[in-house]
Design a protein around this motif. Structure first.
Motif, mmCIF file in Angstrom:
data_model
loop_
_atom_site.group_PDB
_atom_site.id
_atom_site.type_symbol
_atom_site.label_atom_id
_atom_site.label_comp_id
_atom_site.label_asym_id
_atom_site.label_seq_id
_atom_site.Cartn_x
_atom_site.Cartn_y
_atom_site.Cartn_z
ATOM 1 N N HIS A 31 0.672 -1.588 -0.455
ATOM 2 C CA HIS A 31 -0.387 -0.238 0.229
ATOM 3 C C HIS A 31 1.265 0.769 -0.239
ATOM 4 N N LYS B 220 -8.111 -2.059 -6.805
ATOM 5 C CA LYS B 220 -8.175 -1.454 -5.287
ATOM 6 C C LYS B 220 -9.964 -0.711 -5.502
ATOM 7 N N HIS C 161 -10.169 0.504 -0.074
ATOM 8 C CA HIS C 161 -10.710 1.767 1.560
ATOM 9 C C HIS C 161 -11.858 1.697 2.353
ATOM 10 N N HIS D 75 -5.630 -0.662 5.740
ATOM 11 C CA HIS D 75 -5.530 0.765 6.839
ATOM 12 C C HIS D 75 -6.680 -0.162 7.968
ATOM 13 N N ASN E 72 -6.698 9.608 6.306
ATOM 14 C CA ASN E 72 -7.715 8.063 6.376
ATOM 15 C C ASN E 72 -7.488 6.694 5.425
HETATM 16 ZN ZN ZN Z 1 -7.168 4.611 1.984
#
Ligand code: ZN
Ligand code: NCD
Length: 480
Positions: free
Chosen positions: A63, A149, A184, A240, A286
């Motif tokens: 990432h 993604k 995400h 994340h 974020n």
């Molecule tokens: Zn992200």
């Protein structure tokens, strides 16, 4: 000389996910050909004495945002991969929120050309999975993506969030390819509404950023993505992971047998809301760095396998873009690819995890999850000689000004760390040696998509995909 090696790394301590042992490593034609005692090694053209150093598989950072093409003042493929080399990272996966976003085979080909001409380390490129790129999935696969993604929430680059309907169709299509979709996982509509209200209420302080993205945005997004993955058979990866609370849907989905994996980043393990006063907008990222109570459960999740790996979300921005007074105007993210290993080795030195755990989380697991194992992520004969030689005892202090990244601003500035990569090799070639970039390493990096071997696709509910229910024979069948 037929069996002689090109390079011998002697007297080091080799680290695998299971053990640490004194051994030499012999390298020929970019590959490891032997690991063992010194007297079992072939002769070699060059020998490097690794006395006092640990020999680790190079980290695989799945990432990073190298900003190229699009934002050369923030980073490019040369500066980003130099930072990787200094951080002991030998493979990076670059995100598609560049300009233009990596959503067509032409744009992908252009990015491959840039990366292959500038990269110091190996890399994979993500293809964008959005409302308008579903049809491009086969061509993106043919053009060489490491995975896809999908942005469930708005973040830097303002890539539109696909509807749940588009996500289901996208998952159906990607499921047939066997590739993994990295998410995400923050729900956009919740965040948009809250940010609007917070701004209207006059909140411009750094902590308003957390208030706009409470953990429920991640709980909701992880749960929803897991349901779509379970229904379609698509493989997914949660990027994340920032909160203790999203671990529950993650664990539940894993227990149901959903093929999903997860990562967290050093900033969620080591920084907290208590650091906002000192770093202000610099810490804006974020998902947000959250309350301290989240840290311990994230460490626990790394230990028990709920979270599979460590990545960085290396997200460089210029100092002026990180220091604006109104938090809503501060660009989100900060550099990390160069500091992940020193930060995590500091935790190893503190007894927070073992160095074996560390190589599992930083190298072996990412290699397995993206079908690169055992070519990457492991020190054994036959593997690519992607290595970093670290001085585990070296104590130093992070100085943003000295980062290789073009972004010289991070919330790690001034932090005391213990552990430093001294040399980094990619496929047997030094790309960083004695803390200096090797001059001809630029352009050495290659895309790893060509060596990727994902397990065969597992498609679920194939008779109910949009493709299946809208096919012409089916319509005729119903009419009859
Ligand atoms: Zn992200
Ligand atoms: C990332 C960036 O700057 O590209 N920013 C961030 O805050 N993490 C985008 C992202 O990964 O969300």
């Amino acid at each position: 000389m037929g069996n002689s090696a090109d390079l011998l790394i002697s007297n080091g301590l080799v680290v695998t996910p299971d053990s640490v042992f004194a051994a030499s490593v012999a390298i020929k034609d970019g590959k490891i050909i032997a690991v063992g005692s010194a007297d079992a090694m072939p002769t070699a053209a060059e020998t490097v004495d690794a006395t006092g150093l640990h020999v680790l598989p190079g980290a695989i950072d799945v990432h990073v945002h190298f900003r190229d093409p699009g934002y050369p003042h923030k980073e490019d493929w040369a500066s980003g991969t130099a930072a990787a080399a200094f951080g002991g990272v030998t493979t990076v996966f670059d995100m598609p929120n560049t300009i233009p976003p990596t959503g067509t085979p032409e744009i992908l080909a252009a990015k491959h050309a840039i990366a292959s001409s500038k990269a110091h380390v190996d890399y994979g490129l993500y293809g964008l999975l959005g409302e308008d790129t579903i049809e491009a999935v086969p061509a993106l696969c043919a053009g060489g993506v490491i995975g896809f993604k999908c942005y469930m929430g708005n973040t830097f680059g303002k890539i539109p969030t696909p509807s749940t309907g588009a996500m289901l169709e996208a998952f159906e299509v990607v499921a047939t390819t066997g590739k993994r979709i990295s998410l995400h996982a923050e729900t956009n509509s919740i965040m948009e509404r809250r940010e609007t209200r917070l701004r209207a209420a006059g909140r411009t302080d750094p902590l308003a950023h957390i208030a706009s993205r409470p953990a429920v945005v991640a709980i909701e997004a992880v749960s929803r993505a897991a349901i779509l993955a379970e229904w379609t058979g698509a493989r997914i990866h949660i990027l994340h992971i920032s909160s203790a609370d999203e671990l529950r849907p993650l664990r539940e989905a894993k227990a149901r047998g959903v093929d999903l994996t997860g990562e967290t980043c050093p900033h969620y393990l080591m920084l907290s809301s208590e650091d906002y006063a000192r770093f202000a907008g610099v810490i804006r990222v974020n998902p947000p760095v959250r309350e301290k109570r989240n840290q311990e459960p994230l460490w626990q999740a790394l230990a028990d396998g709920t979270i599979d790996l460590i990545a960085t979300d290396h997200a460089p921005h210029a100092p002026g873009e990180k220091t604006r007074n109104d938090i809503w105007t501060v660009d989100c993210g900060f550099p990390g690819v160069e500091l992940q290993m020193p930060l995590m080795l500091t935790a190893v030195n503190a007894g927070r995890l073992s160095i074996c755990d560390y190589v599992r989380l930083s190298a072996a697991s990412p290699a397995r999850i993206w079908g690169l194992y055992p070519r990457k992520g492991v020190i054994q004969p036959g593997a690519d000689a992607d290595l970093t030689l670290v001085d585990l005892a070296r104590e130093w202090t992070v100085d943003d000004a000295k980062l290789q990244s073009r972004s010289k601003i991070s919330p790690w500035h001034g932090r005391a760390v213990k552990g430093l990569p001294m040399h980094t090799l990619v496929r047997g070639k030094f790309v960083m040696r004695e803390r200096a970039l090797v001059s001809d390493a630029r352009g050495w990096g290659r895309s790893v998509h060509s060596i990727q071997q994902m397990p065969p696709p597992v498609v679920r509910n194939p008779d109910q995909t949009l493709q299946a229910v809208t096919s012409v024979p089916h319509r005729q069948g119903q009419a009859a």
